[in-house]
Design an enzyme around this catalytic site. Structure first.
Site, PDB file in Angstrom:
ATOM      1  N   ARG A   1       0.827  -1.206   0.000  1.00  0.00           N
ATOM      2  CA  ARG A   1       0.000   0.000   0.000  1.00  0.00           C
ATOM      3  C   ARG A   1       0.861   1.256   0.000  1.00  0.00           C
ATOM      4  O   ARG A   1       0.531   2.247  -0.663  1.00  0.00           O
ATOM      5  CB  ARG A   1      -0.904  -0.028   1.245  1.00  0.00           C
TER       6      ARG A   1
ATOM      7  N   HIS B   1       0.498   4.194  -2.638  1.00  0.00           N
ATOM      8  CA  HIS B   1       0.174   5.550  -2.199  1.00  0.00           C
ATOM      9  C   HIS B   1       1.293   6.533  -2.530  1.00  0.00           C
ATOM     10  O   HIS B   1       1.038   7.718  -2.744  1.00  0.00           O
ATOM     11  CB  HIS B   1      -0.113   5.557  -0.697  1.00  0.00           C
TER      12      HIS B   1
ATOM     13  N   HIS C   1      -6.031  -6.035  -2.020  1.00  0.00           N
ATOM     14  CA  HIS C   1      -6.904  -6.148  -0.849  1.00  0.00           C
ATOM     15  C   HIS C   1      -7.067  -7.591  -0.387  1.00  0.00           C
ATOM     16  O   HIS C   1      -7.832  -7.862   0.538  1.00  0.00           O
ATOM     17  CB  HIS C   1      -8.274  -5.524  -1.152  1.00  0.00           C
TER      18      HIS C   1
ATOM     19  N   ASN D   1      -3.904   8.176   4.943  1.00  0.00           N
ATOM     20  CA  ASN D   1      -2.699   7.441   5.326  1.00  0.00           C
ATOM     21  C   ASN D   1      -2.519   7.291   6.840  1.00  0.00           C
ATOM     22  O   ASN D   1      -1.932   6.317   7.304  1.00  0.00           O
ATOM     23  CB  ASN D   1      -1.457   8.135   4.760  1.00  0.00           C
TER      24      ASN D   1
END
Length: 324
Positions: free
Chosen positions: A60, A64, A191, A92
């Protein structure tokens, strides 16, 4: 390892190294810091032994970072008195963890080869290693990124896709970064790992619309389970639920199987079934795990090339949290 799997891994590695941008290439640190990738891998491995839940954070973190300003380690910069940085954006903080592990890898690399390995490359290596250590394919990472000097929380808020996005919004947001709709579906497969904070799904469970308290696209039995785990009105930041309950620490295709039975945790997960085209892709990923893993690795290599800084652009930070 069977011959078929071995050939697949070899083909993937060759593809990753031949389709990268000219300024990025595999084995970038072979001469300047030969131990670089192994140092990151061992640091990540030790961290996962202490906290297996971190496996999702590095993937992630890479996503990001790259989606905001490109893969320049802007996600690692600390806020200052005059600037709120990306890592402190609500999308975040407090959900994204693992920054201390990146710090540890950087400290070891500075001892081994001072001022050589960028923080942006460390994130890319850590994401790859997390995928591989949790059961996904090991893929080669073209390296040579340099670190940026700017990090703004507002840019993260405006750029990263929230869990409430529908299919049209998701497709548009990923297309803005050069990804096809199928690549969006593939990257959503991240996910299959990790957890989500209850606060991120409370509206879906208790305040979905003016007429419905619970999202009707959510399996009723699963919704009931989630409500037990996430009580109404709770704002406890420590309450979390698994994104993929059957195997939250294993990189597999279980996430897509969840979506098919309306157990996608986020609205954006369940949105993948809202068109025949993406629904077909969900089915394909669910039934052919090897195909999904290869597609995911390819998509991660592409992700790692978003608006990179190379050559004389950017810098090699001595400390990933601050600019030089």
């Amino acid at each position: 390892m069977g011959l078929k799997v071995a050939l697949l891994v070899l083909a993937l590695a060759l593809c990753a190294c031949t389709t990268s941008q000219a300024h990025l290439h595999c084995g970038f640190y072979r001469k300047t810091c030969p131990a670089a990738e192994n140092i990151v891998r061992q640091t990540v491995k030790r961290a996962l032994k202490k906290d297996s839940g971190l496996v999702a954070d590095f993937i992630r973190m890479h996503f990001h970072d790259c989606f905001v300003r490109g893969c320049d380690a802007s996600i690692l910069l600390d806020s200052t008195a005059k600037n709120k940085a990306e890592k402190d954006s609500p999308i975040n903080n407090p959900s994204l963890e693992g920054f201390d592990v990146i710090d540890a890898a950087k400290a070891s690399l500075e001892k081994e080869c001072k001022g050589v390995v960028s923080c942006a490359d460390i994130i890319a290596f850590a994401a790859r290693d997390s995928v591989a250590l949790s059961g996904g394919l090991h893929y080669e990472v073209p390296a040579g990124r340099r670190d940026g000097r700017i990090s703004r929380a507002l840019e993260a808020d405006d750029t990263l896709p929230p869990p409430t996005f529908n299919l049209k919004q998701l497709t548009k947001r990923f297309a803005e970064k050069g990804f096809t709709q199928e690549e969006m579906v593939t990257l959503s497969g991240a996910h299959t790992l990790g957890v989500a904070h209850c606060t991120s799904i409370s509206d879906r469970l208790y305040n979905f619309s003016s007429k419905l308290s619970t999202d009707p696209s959510l399996d009723p039995a699963y919704a009931a389970t989630l409500k037990n785990q996430c009580p109404k009105g709770s704002t406890d930041p420590n309450l979390t639920v698994n994104l993929d309950p059957p195997s939250p620490l294993r990189f597999d295709s279980s996430y897509y199987k969840d979506v098919l039975v309306h157990r996608g945790l986020f609205e954006s997960d369940q949105a993948l079934l809202s068109s025949p085209v993406t629904a077909k892709q969900v089915v394909a990923n669910a039934v052919d795990e090897a195909l999904f893993k290869k597609k995911f690795a390819d998509a991660m290599v592409k992700l790692g090339q978003l608006h990179v800084l190379t050559d004389k652009n950017g810098e090699i930070r001595h400390n990933c949290r601050v600019v030089n």
